[in-house]
Design a protein around this motif. Structure first.
Motif, PDB file in Angstrom:
ATOM      1  N   GLU A 108     -13.502  21.895 -48.145  1.00 23.85           N
ATOM      2  CA  GLU A 108     -13.221  21.198 -49.448  1.00 23.85           C
ATOM      3  C   GLU A 108     -12.576  22.094 -50.320  1.00 23.85           C
ATOM      4  OE1 GLU A 108     -13.432  18.064 -49.830  1.00 23.85           O
ATOM      5  OE2 GLU A 108     -14.451  17.211 -47.852  1.00 23.85           O
ATOM      6  N   LYS A 109     -11.212  22.099 -50.436  1.00 19.60           N
ATOM      7  CA  LYS A 109     -10.618  22.886 -51.376  1.00 19.60           C
ATOM      8  C   LYS A 109      -9.407  22.442 -52.300  1.00 19.60           C
ATOM      9  CE  LYS A 109     -12.482  26.700 -49.647  1.00 19.60           C
ATOM     10  NZ  LYS A 109     -13.495  27.545 -50.537  1.00 19.60           N
ATOM     11  N   ALA A 110      -9.783  21.182 -52.643  1.00 24.20           N
ATOM     12  CA  ALA A 110      -8.739  20.475 -53.429  1.00 24.20           C
ATOM     13  C   ALA A 110      -8.885  21.379 -54.814  1.00 24.20           C
ATOM     14  CB  ALA A 110      -9.181  18.951 -53.741  1.00 24.20           C
ATOM     15  N   ASP A 111      -9.928  21.568 -55.373  1.00 24.36           N
ATOM     16  CA  ASP A 111      -9.955  22.501 -56.559  1.00 24.36           C
ATOM     17  C   ASP A 111      -8.884  23.466 -56.641  1.00 24.36           C
ATOM     18  OD1 ASP A 111     -11.223  20.256 -57.813  1.00 24.36           O
ATOM     19  OD2 ASP A 111     -13.317  21.451 -57.560  1.00 24.36           O
ATOM     20  N   ALA A 112      -9.014  24.414 -55.220  1.00 21.73           N
ATOM     21  CA  ALA A 112      -8.533  25.711 -55.426  1.00 21.73           C
ATOM     22  C   ALA A 112      -6.854  25.409 -55.379  1.00 21.73           C
ATOM     23  CB  ALA A 112      -8.643  26.166 -53.839  1.00 21.73           C
ATOM     24  N   LEU A 113      -6.287  24.398 -55.356  1.00 25.01           N
ATOM     25  CA  LEU A 113      -4.818  24.013 -55.201  1.00 25.01           C
ATOM     26  C   LEU A 113      -4.464  24.339 -56.604  1.00 25.01           C
ATOM     27  CD1 LEU A 113      -4.681  20.702 -53.308  1.00 25.01           C
ATOM     28  CD2 LEU A 113      -3.729  22.821 -52.628  1.00 25.01           C
ATOM     29  N   GLU A 114      -5.384  24.275 -57.740  1.00 25.63           N
ATOM     30  CA  GLU A 114      -4.795  24.631 -58.994  1.00 25.63           C
ATOM     31  C   GLU A 114      -4.262  26.132 -59.037  1.00 25.63           C
ATOM     32  OE1 GLU A 114      -7.053  25.098 -63.643  1.00 25.63           O
ATOM     33  OE2 GLU A 114      -8.066  24.339 -62.008  1.00 25.63           O
ATOM     34  N   VAL A 115      -4.748  27.114 -58.057  1.00 29.06           N
ATOM     35  CA  VAL A 115      -4.308  28.242 -58.415  1.00 29.06           C
ATOM     36  C   VAL A 115      -2.972  28.445 -57.761  1.00 29.06           C
ATOM     37  CG1 VAL A 115      -4.641  30.593 -57.233  1.00 29.06           C
ATOM     38  CG2 VAL A 115      -6.731  29.083 -57.714  1.00 29.06           C
ATOM     39  N   SER A 142      -1.729  14.768 -47.284  1.00 26.26           N
ATOM     40  CA  SER A 142      -0.596  15.843 -47.807  1.00 26.26           C
ATOM     41  C   SER A 142      -0.050  14.999 -49.443  1.00 26.26           C
ATOM     42  CB  SER A 142       0.633  15.648 -47.019  1.00 26.26           C
ATOM     43  OG  SER A 142       0.327  16.646 -45.897  1.00 26.26           O
ATOM     44  N   THR A 143      -0.065  13.679 -49.156  1.00 21.03           N
ATOM     45  CA  THR A 143       0.101  13.096 -50.666  1.00 21.03           C
ATOM     46  C   THR A 143      -0.787  13.628 -51.775  1.00 21.03           C
ATOM     47  OG1 THR A 143       1.122  11.287 -49.484  1.00 21.03           O
ATOM     48  CG2 THR A 143       0.625  10.758 -51.718  1.00 21.03           C
ATOM     49  N   GLU A 144      -2.251  13.781 -51.501  1.00 19.29           N
ATOM     50  CA  GLU A 144      -3.257  14.080 -52.391  1.00 19.29           C
ATOM     51  C   GLU A 144      -2.991  15.489 -52.925  1.00 19.29           C
ATOM     52  OE1 GLU A 144      -6.786  13.159 -50.681  1.00 19.29           O
ATOM     53  OE2 GLU A 144      -6.647  10.962 -50.644  1.00 19.29           O
ATOM     54  N   ILE A 145      -2.506  16.279 -51.759  1.00 23.74           N
ATOM     55  CA  ILE A 145      -2.413  17.765 -52.101  1.00 23.74           C
ATOM     56  C   ILE A 145      -1.079  17.719 -53.166  1.00 23.74           C
ATOM     57  CG2 ILE A 145      -1.298  19.821 -51.357  1.00 23.74           C
ATOM     58  CD1 ILE A 145      -3.110  19.403 -48.731  1.00 23.74           C
ATOM     59  N   ALA A 146       0.058  16.972 -52.885  1.00 20.99           N
ATOM     60  CA  ALA A 146       1.082  17.091 -53.824  1.00 20.99           C
ATOM     61  C   ALA A 146       0.743  16.534 -55.161  1.00 20.99           C
ATOM     62  CB  ALA A 146       2.285  16.105 -53.074  1.00 20.99           C
ATOM     63  N   GLU A 147       0.119  15.615 -55.130  1.00 20.75           N
ATOM     64  CA  GLU A 147      -0.549  15.116 -56.736  1.00 20.75           C
ATOM     65  C   GLU A 147      -1.166  16.259 -57.310  1.00 20.75           C
ATOM     66  OE1 GLU A 147      -2.896  12.000 -55.433  1.00 20.75           O
ATOM     67  OE2 GLU A 147      -1.223  10.629 -55.039  1.00 20.75           O
ATOM     68  N   ARG A 148      -1.692  17.184 -56.543  1.00 22.46           N
ATOM     69  CA  ARG A 148      -2.415  18.379 -57.426  1.00 22.46           C
ATOM     70  C   ARG A 148      -1.338  19.346 -57.648  1.00 22.46           C
ATOM     71  NH1 ARG A 148      -8.042  18.803 -57.764  1.00 22.46           N
ATOM     72  NH2 ARG A 148      -8.999  16.943 -57.104  1.00 22.46           N
ATOM     73  N   LEU A 149      -0.034  19.266 -56.831  1.00 21.90           N
ATOM     74  CA  LEU A 149       1.148  20.531 -57.182  1.00 21.90           C
ATOM     75  C   LEU A 149       2.216  19.662 -57.541  1.00 21.90           C
ATOM     76  CD1 LEU A 149       0.241  22.413 -53.875  1.00 21.90           C
ATOM     77  CD2 LEU A 149      -0.444  23.087 -56.178  1.00 21.90           C
ATOM     78  N   PRO A 150       2.188  19.122 -58.807  1.00 22.79           N
ATOM     79  CA  PRO A 150       3.443  18.059 -59.257  1.00 22.79           C
ATOM     80  C   PRO A 150       4.666  18.842 -58.958  1.00 22.79           C
ATOM     81  CG  PRO A 150       1.879  18.825 -61.025  1.00 22.79           C
ATOM     82  CD  PRO A 150       1.376  19.213 -59.757  1.00 22.79           C
ATOM     83  N   ALA A 151       4.867  20.060 -58.974  1.00 20.45           N
ATOM     84  CA  ALA A 151       6.127  20.788 -58.832  1.00 20.45           C
ATOM     85  C   ALA A 151       6.726  20.666 -57.346  1.00 20.45           C
ATOM     86  CB  ALA A 151       5.989  22.235 -59.471  1.00 20.45           C
ATOM     87  N   ALA A 152       5.826  20.606 -56.406  1.00 21.58           N
ATOM     88  CA  ALA A 152       5.956  20.642 -55.024  1.00 21.58           C
ATOM     89  C   ALA A 152       6.996  19.661 -54.498  1.00 21.58           C
ATOM     90  CB  ALA A 152       4.832  20.567 -54.216  1.00 21.58           C
ATOM     91  N   GLU A 153       7.822  20.021 -53.472  1.00 20.44           N
ATOM     92  CA  GLU A 153       8.626  19.011 -52.835  1.00 20.44           C
ATOM     93  C   GLU A 153       7.659  18.242 -51.922  1.00 20.44           C
ATOM     94  OE1 GLU A 153      11.990  18.462 -49.576  1.00 20.44           O
ATOM     95  OE2 GLU A 153      11.602  20.456 -50.368  1.00 20.44           O
ATOM     96  N   LEU A 154       7.578  17.082 -51.736  1.00 22.42           N
ATOM     97  CA  LEU A 154       6.807  16.275 -50.794  1.00 22.42           C
ATOM     98  C   LEU A 154       7.651  15.548 -49.825  1.00 22.42           C
ATOM     99  CD1 LEU A 154       4.089  15.090 -49.656  1.00 22.42           C
ATOM    100  CD2 LEU A 154       4.272  13.170 -51.191  1.00 22.42           C
TER     101      LEU A 154
END
Length: 400
Positions: A309-316, A338-350
């Motif tokens: 469970e590393k969703a919070d780590a994506l902030e880094v 992957s969509t959930e990851i991208a939501e935490r990385l708004p600058a990412a290309e999904l």
């Protein structure tokens, strides 16, 4: 238990291991009507003809915290002219530089592979980027040419956090200086997240970009593997205990896997690819990768995924040039993760690839290579690092 019963259990365990790993492919199940001898000859012919997984680089070894030797290889690139000397302004420490500071070193791209694979799983990405950018490929503990984990050999569990610390050891040995782009597929993506969670200062100082392919930040216990709800619940209940038992019967299970190669290949094809038109040589290449992963390693690693469970780590990683990529037919780490990851990385290309499965990096390599080239070039530009012309050419060719 008599041998016959063990063999039946071994077949089930092998299938469970593959479903859990999702990292292989082979001839389709509908071909089982072809004679076994002919099928065996076909596999041998594909093994002889295929060059997949044959690329090698300069070897090295990193030592994990428990003493495990982690094998890596480096592909170097020719130096290029430095960019303009003016340094960028950034909140990231290693970029806090005066205008007189020498230009940053070239980017190094570090690839972390998935469960039951090894560094050769990135064959197509390695071939595309070779000579264009400095790259590091490593084998996770107990996989490929790396040693069996010392902690695991002594009966200890595997954790994704431990894999994150393994990645740190590889970075310290193979990339002691300069900006880094981290690429992780499946378990390798989880390794990257665990690394970021444990070493946020290192990320701020050294990491210039990230690519997370066919991976998840957590909630893997809820994945159904494409099974009906009741079947998924039964699988989750039975798998850990059965794998543990089978992991103690390595020789017997490995014999069973070899003896049932045709059925085994059909199962793993379903959980590796989303389309039916994958090159048989590519299917066989992926199948070989999982054949090299012993059942005891499959058993050791499996429990770690339900704890991940590393969703919070994506902030880094937020704010970095980033790519999040998945196939829309992935049954192991569904594209919704992957969509959930991208939501935490708004600058990412999904990028969700239609018709592709878990091994999208083999199924749609041109598309994956292009996306990787874009994020690496973007990361290099962001830190004013030199970008080899071939990398820009690859990006431009794909964009066209």
């Amino acid at each position: 238990m008599v041998d016959g019963k063990w063999e039946r259990a071994g077949l089930v365990g092998a299938a469970i291991g593959v479903v859990a790993a999702g990292a292989a492919a082979g001839v389709a199940i509908e071909r089982v009507t072809v004679g076994r001898g002919m099928r065996r000859k076909a596999r041998l012919a594909l093994d002889a003809a295929g060059s997949y997984g044959s690329l090698r680089g300069a070897p090295g070894t990193a030592i994990a915290e428990d003493g495990t030797e982690l094998y890596y290889e480096i592909d170097e690139t020719d130096p290029v002219d430095a960019p303009p000397a003016e340094a960028p302004r950034s909140k990231r420490g290693w970029l806090r530089a005066s205008r007189t500071r020498p230009a940053p070193l070239p980017v190094t791209v570090v690839f972390s592979h998935g469960y039951c694979l090894n560094q050769d799983a990135f064959h197509f990405q390695r071939a595309a980027l070779r000579g264009a950018v400095r790259t590091v490929f490593w084998d996770q503990r107990s996989h490929g040419r790396s040693e069996r984990g010392h902690d695991q050999a002594e009966g200890g569990p595997v954790s994704i956090d431990q894999l994150g610390r393994d990645l740190r050891a590889v970075l310290d040995a193979a990339v002691p200086e300069g900006p880094i782009v981290l690429v992780g597929h499946s378990m390798g993506g989880m390794t990257v997240m665990a690394f970021a969670d444990q070493f946020p200062e290192y990320v701020a100082e050294r990491v210039a970009g990230v690519a997370l392919v066919s991976t998840s930040a957590g909630k893997l216990a809820a994945v159904t593997f494409g099974l009906p709800a009741a079947g998924a619940r039964a699988f989750r209940a039975v798998a850990p205990g059965l794998l543990k038992v089978l992991g103690s019967q390595v020789d017997l299970v490995e014999r069973t896997r070899r003896a049932t190669a045709d059925l085994f290949a059909g199962i793993i094809k379903r959980y590796s690819f989303g389309s039916d038109d994958v090159d048989p040589a590519v299917e066989r290449f992926a199948e070989r990768l999982i054949e090299a992963t012993p059942i005891d390693v499959v058993a050791e690693f499996y429990p770690a995924f339900t704890e991940h469970e590393k969703a919070d780590a994506l902030e880094v990683l937020d704010g970095l040039p980033a790519l999040v990529l998945a196939g829309d037919k992935d049954l192991l780490t569904p594209s919704a993760h992957s969509t959930e990851i991208a939501e935490r990385l708004p600058a990412a290309e999904l990028l969700v690839v239609p018709g592709a499965g878990h091994l999208v990096l083999m199924e749609r390599p041109e598309l994956v290579n292009a996306a990787l080239a874009r994020v690496v070039a973007e990361a290099a530009d962001a830190v004013r690092a030199p970008v080899p012309p071939r990398l820009r050419e690859l990006t431009a060719a794909v964009d066209a």
